[in-house]
Motif scaffolding. Structure first.
Motif, PDB file in Angstrom:
ATOM      1  N   ILE A 184      75.709 -52.548   5.477  1.00  0.00           N
ATOM      2  CA  ILE A 184      75.298 -52.742   4.092  1.00  0.00           C
ATOM      3  C   ILE A 184      74.896 -51.377   3.553  1.00  0.00           C
ATOM      4  N   CYS A 185      75.388 -51.057   2.366  1.00  0.00           N
ATOM      5  CA  CYS A 185      75.038 -49.784   1.739  1.00  0.00           C
ATOM      6  C   CYS A 185      74.374 -50.047   0.393  1.00  0.00           C
ATOM      7  N   ASN A 186      73.867 -48.980  -0.194  1.00  0.00           N
ATOM      8  CA  ASN A 186      73.194 -49.064  -1.495  1.00  0.00           C
ATOM      9  C   ASN A 186      73.758 -47.944  -2.361  1.00  0.00           C
ATOM     10  N   CYS A 187      74.504 -48.334  -3.382  1.00  0.00           N
ATOM     11  CA  CYS A 187      75.424 -47.416  -4.059  1.00  0.00           C
ATOM     12  C   CYS A 187      75.018 -47.103  -5.498  1.00  0.00           C
ATOM     13  N   ASP A 188      75.493 -45.960  -5.961  1.00  0.00           N
ATOM     14  CA  ASP A 188      75.454 -45.644  -7.394  1.00  0.00           C
ATOM     15  C   ASP A 188      76.679 -44.818  -7.738  1.00  0.00           C
ATOM     16  N   ARG A 189      76.979 -44.739  -9.020  1.00  0.00           N
ATOM     17  CA  ARG A 189      78.201 -44.058  -9.451  1.00  0.00           C
ATOM     18  C   ARG A 189      78.113 -42.556  -9.280  1.00  0.00           C
TER      19      ARG A 189
END
Length: 281
Positions: A184-189
């Motif tokens: 599981i990752c936690n992403c932003d643009r």
């Protein structure tokens, strides 16, 4: 339901099926080689992004064909889906180990160790997936500038995910040679290459969530905090009504906007119940 729910979830949410986390899947030689290559050569991701930038200069017809080909390949190898925090909590409920590691995207885009990724396994101590990575001397995770694996309790992991949500990061789950799920990752643009690929370059490597956001206009006070954290450009503001609104055609259903709404005016609805978004993945 998304395509993976039909193929790998028997019509249910595919990422809530314990079989897709099983160490038994790691007996496949091709899958093990893919995992080894993925963590041994992070610069390959950077080259892929550079290729996408060149792709944008191609004629529209060619760009469309290549985009479809890339998405098909990624679905076989390393594909993701956006998750709200409720589904992350369900996953943490049945896995038996959670380890926090350095994020490969931030390693490339920032040149820094940012611990936004979580390895998950039905086996203790990260299972065989973690053993494969630990055995890679050239892996960026095992380098001299990293703190390696960090074992968390389920409570600690969920607290960390909540903190990421407050930062405005979007939770995503990922396969390593589909259907095996490893993280599981936690992403932003800004820093996540998968999100750049999907949203900025319009080459999908992740599904939207099984949900769509909706704002209750009676509760919304027009503070626009939700617009600040939306990674997908789905939120807008009406000067006439002084209310925010969500365009379901752009919403990925991450639910991050809820975390900053002090009036609790935002909720998630099943994507299939929203006609404008039901077939958008």
């Amino acid at each position: 339901m998304c395509e993976f729910c039909l193929k790998h979830g028997e019509g249910e949410k595919w990422y809530l099926q314990a079989k897709n986390y099983s160490d038994d899947l790691l007996s496949d030689v091709h899958r093990r080689r893919f995992i080894e290559g993925f963590f041994s050569d992070p610069e390959a991701l950077a080259r892929d992004v550079q290729g996408l930038q060149r792709l944008e200069k191609a004629p529209t017809f060619i760009r469309g064909l290549l985009s479809q080909a890339i998405t098909r390949r990624m679905k076989k190898n390393h594909f993701g889906q956006v998750l709200p925090i409720e589904d992350v909590e369900q996953i943490f409920g049945f896995v038996n180990s959670i380890v926090r590691v350095a994020c490969i995207c931030r390693h490339i885009t920032l040149g820094q160790e940012k611990r936004y990724c979580y390895g998950i396994s039905l086996a203790p101590d990260g299972g065989e997936f973690a053993e494969i990575i630990r055995g890679l001397d050239q892996s960026f995770i095992n380098g001299p500038d990293t703190t390696n694996f960090e074992t968390l309790t389920k409570e600690e992991a969920l607290t960390a995910i909540n903190d990421h949500e407050k930062e405005g990061l979007c939770h995503t789950i990922w396969t390593f040679h589909t259907p095996f799920i490893g993280g599981i990752c936690n992403c932003d643009r800004s820093d996540c290459m998968a999100m750049r690929c999907t949203v900025s370059h319009e080459v999908p490597v992740m599904f939207r969530a099984e949900y769509v956001g909706r704002i209750d206009p009676d509760l919304c006070v027009g503070c626009r905090e939700c617009m600040r954290v939306c990674q997908f450009g789905a939120l807008s503001y009406s000067a006439s009504t002084q209310k925010a609104g969500i365009d379901p055609r752009w919403c990925y259903g991450c639910g991050i906007c809820r975390a900053v709404c002090k009036k609790q005016a935002i909720r998630l609805e099943d994507r299939l119940t929203v006609p404008a978004a039901a077939n958008l993945w």
